[in-house]
Motif scaffolding. Structure first.
Motif, short mmCIF file in Angstrom:
data_model
loop_
_atom_site.label_atom_id
_atom_site.label_comp_id
_atom_site.label_asym_id
_atom_site.label_seq_id
_atom_site.Cartn_x
_atom_site.Cartn_y
_atom_site.Cartn_z
N ASP A 8 -5.82 5.21 1.91
CA ASP A 8 -5.84 3.79 2.27
C ASP A 8 -5.24 3.53 3.66
O ASP A 8 -4.91 2.38 3.98
CB ASP A 8 -5.06 2.96 1.24
CG ASP A 8 -5.87 2.64 -0.01
OD1 ASP A 8 -7.11 2.73 0.04
OD2 ASP A 8 -5.26 2.30 -1.04
N ALA A 9 -5.11 4.55 4.49
CA ALA A 9 -4.51 4.37 5.81
C ALA A 9 -5.26 3.33 6.64
O ALA A 9 -4.66 2.59 7.43
CB ALA A 9 -4.46 5.70 6.56
N HIS A 10 -6.56 3.23 6.44
CA HIS A 10 -7.36 2.25 7.19
C HIS A 10 -6.92 0.82 6.92
O HIS A 10 -7.18 -0.07 7.72
CB HIS A 10 -8.86 2.42 6.86
CG HIS A 10 -9.18 2.24 5.41
ND1 HIS A 10 -8.94 3.23 4.47
CD2 HIS A 10 -9.69 1.19 4.74
CE1 HIS A 10 -9.32 2.78 3.28
NE2 HIS A 10 -9.77 1.55 3.41
N GLU A 11 -6.21 0.61 5.81
CA GLU A 11 -5.78 -0.75 5.48
C GLU A 11 -4.69 -1.25 6.41
O GLU A 11 -4.43 -2.46 6.46
CB GLU A 11 -5.37 -0.81 4.01
CG GLU A 11 -6.57 -0.60 3.10
CD GLU A 11 -6.26 -0.69 1.62
OE1 GLU A 11 -5.09 -0.96 1.25
OE2 GLU A 11 -7.19 -0.49 0.83
N THR A 12 -4.07 -0.35 7.19
CA THR A 12 -3.10 -0.83 8.19
C THR A 12 -3.80 -1.63 9.28
O THR A 12 -3.20 -2.50 9.89
CB THR A 12 -2.31 0.33 8.83
OG1 THR A 12 -3.22 1.23 9.46
CG2 THR A 12 -1.46 1.05 7.80
N GLU A 13 -5.08 -1.36 9.51
CA GLU A 13 -5.86 -2.12 10.48
C GLU A 13 -6.70 -3.21 9.85
O GLU A 13 -6.88 -4.28 10.44
CB GLU A 13 -6.78 -1.18 11.28
CG GLU A 13 -6.07 -0.43 12.37
CD GLU A 13 -7.03 0.35 13.26
OE1 GLU A 13 -8.19 -0.08 13.47
OE2 GLU A 13 -6.61 1.41 13.75
N VAL B 286 0.84 -1.20 0.00
CA VAL B 286 0.00 0.00 0.00
C VAL B 286 0.88 1.25 0.00
O VAL B 286 0.54 2.25 -0.63
CB VAL B 286 -0.99 -0.02 1.18
CG1 VAL B 286 -1.76 1.30 1.27
CG2 VAL B 286 -1.96 -1.18 1.04
N ALA B 287 2.03 1.20 0.65
CA ALA B 287 2.94 2.36 0.65
C ALA B 287 3.42 2.68 -0.77
O ALA B 287 3.43 3.85 -1.18
CB ALA B 287 4.13 2.10 1.56
N SER B 288 3.79 1.66 -1.52
CA SER B 288 4.23 1.86 -2.89
C SER B 288 3.09 2.42 -3.75
O SER B 288 3.28 3.37 -4.53
CB SER B 288 4.74 0.55 -3.47
OG SER B 288 5.00 0.65 -4.84
N HIS B 289 1.91 1.85 -3.60
CA HIS B 289 0.73 2.32 -4.31
C HIS B 289 0.46 3.79 -3.98
O HIS B 289 0.22 4.61 -4.87
CB HIS B 289 -0.47 1.45 -3.92
CG HIS B 289 -1.80 2.06 -4.14
ND1 HIS B 289 -2.33 2.28 -5.38
CD2 HIS B 289 -2.73 2.51 -3.25
CE1 HIS B 289 -3.54 2.83 -5.27
NE2 HIS B 289 -3.80 2.98 -3.98
N THR B 290 0.55 4.14 -2.71
CA THR B 290 0.26 5.49 -2.26
C THR B 290 1.25 6.49 -2.84
O THR B 290 0.85 7.57 -3.31
CB THR B 290 0.26 5.55 -0.71
OG1 THR B 290 -0.78 4.69 -0.23
CG2 THR B 290 0.05 6.95 -0.20
N ALA B 291 2.53 6.15 -2.85
CA ALA B 291 3.53 7.05 -3.41
C ALA B 291 3.26 7.31 -4.89
O ALA B 291 3.31 8.46 -5.34
CB ALA B 291 4.93 6.47 -3.21
N SER B 292 2.95 6.26 -5.63
CA SER B 292 2.66 6.42 -7.06
C SER B 292 1.38 7.23 -7.25
O SER B 292 1.30 8.09 -8.13
CB SER B 292 2.51 5.06 -7.73
OG SER B 292 3.73 4.35 -7.67
#
Length: 169
Positions: free
Chosen positions: A65-70, A29-35
């Motif tokens: 997508d921060a909620h995806e950490t939980e 998700v971090a990679s997706h978010t940066a792109s």
């Protein structure tokens, strides 16, 4: 609304996307978010956003997508099936994570649409390179969502997806 913590930001590196699909390489998700942030900024250029909207665009792209950490990455087919049944799992998870608030409601509608389109474009671009079986539906979704934007942005989406209107359509 709770704030994005460093732990949440770092946690995005641990959440895998595309976990129910065969892919050539994994994406977090971090990679997706940066792109997605970069794509959103490119798509926003024709709108010449004011500084507040531009800041909101980057912030929403960062936390979308921060909620995806939980709760993990909810697979697209699962989200769509539940939407047919009247349950927006992504919205439910976002609101649960952010204390009952949806961050998309905190920005101007045109900013939220730009982030949604950038999200779909990123998924389409990534799947074209790494998940060819998923790519046609991801591209179709990005093209569908981009219809809500002006012609100049639609042309940018086509270019990003490698589609030449006079040849491919």
């Amino acid at each position: 609304m709770k704030i994005m913590t460093a732990q949440t930001a770092m946690g995005l590196q641990e959440v895998k996307r595309w976990h129910t699909r065969r892919v050539d390489r994994e994406q977090t998700v971090a990679s997706h978010t940066a792109s997605l942030i970069g794509i959103a900024l490119i798509l926003a250029k024709p709108y010449n956003l004011n500084p507040n909207d531009r800041c909101d665009l980057v912030e929403l792209a960062l936390i979308h997508d921060a909620h995806e950490t939980e709760y993990g990455d909810i697979p697209y087919p699962t989200r769509m099936k539940f939407l047919e049944l009247g349950f927006d799992l992504d919205l439910i998870a976002r609101k649960a994570f952010w204390g009952g608030i949806d961050p998309y409601d905190m920005v101007m509608p045109h900013v939220a649409v730009l982030v949604d389109v950038a999200d779909a474009v990123e998924a389409a671009m990534w799947s074209q390179d790494n998940a060819p079986k998923v790519a046609p539906s991801a591209v179709a979704r990005a093209l569908e969502l981009s219809q809500a934007l002006n012609n100049e942005v639609q042309a940018l989406v086509l270019e990003m997806l490698g589609i030449r209107p006079e040849v491919d359509q």
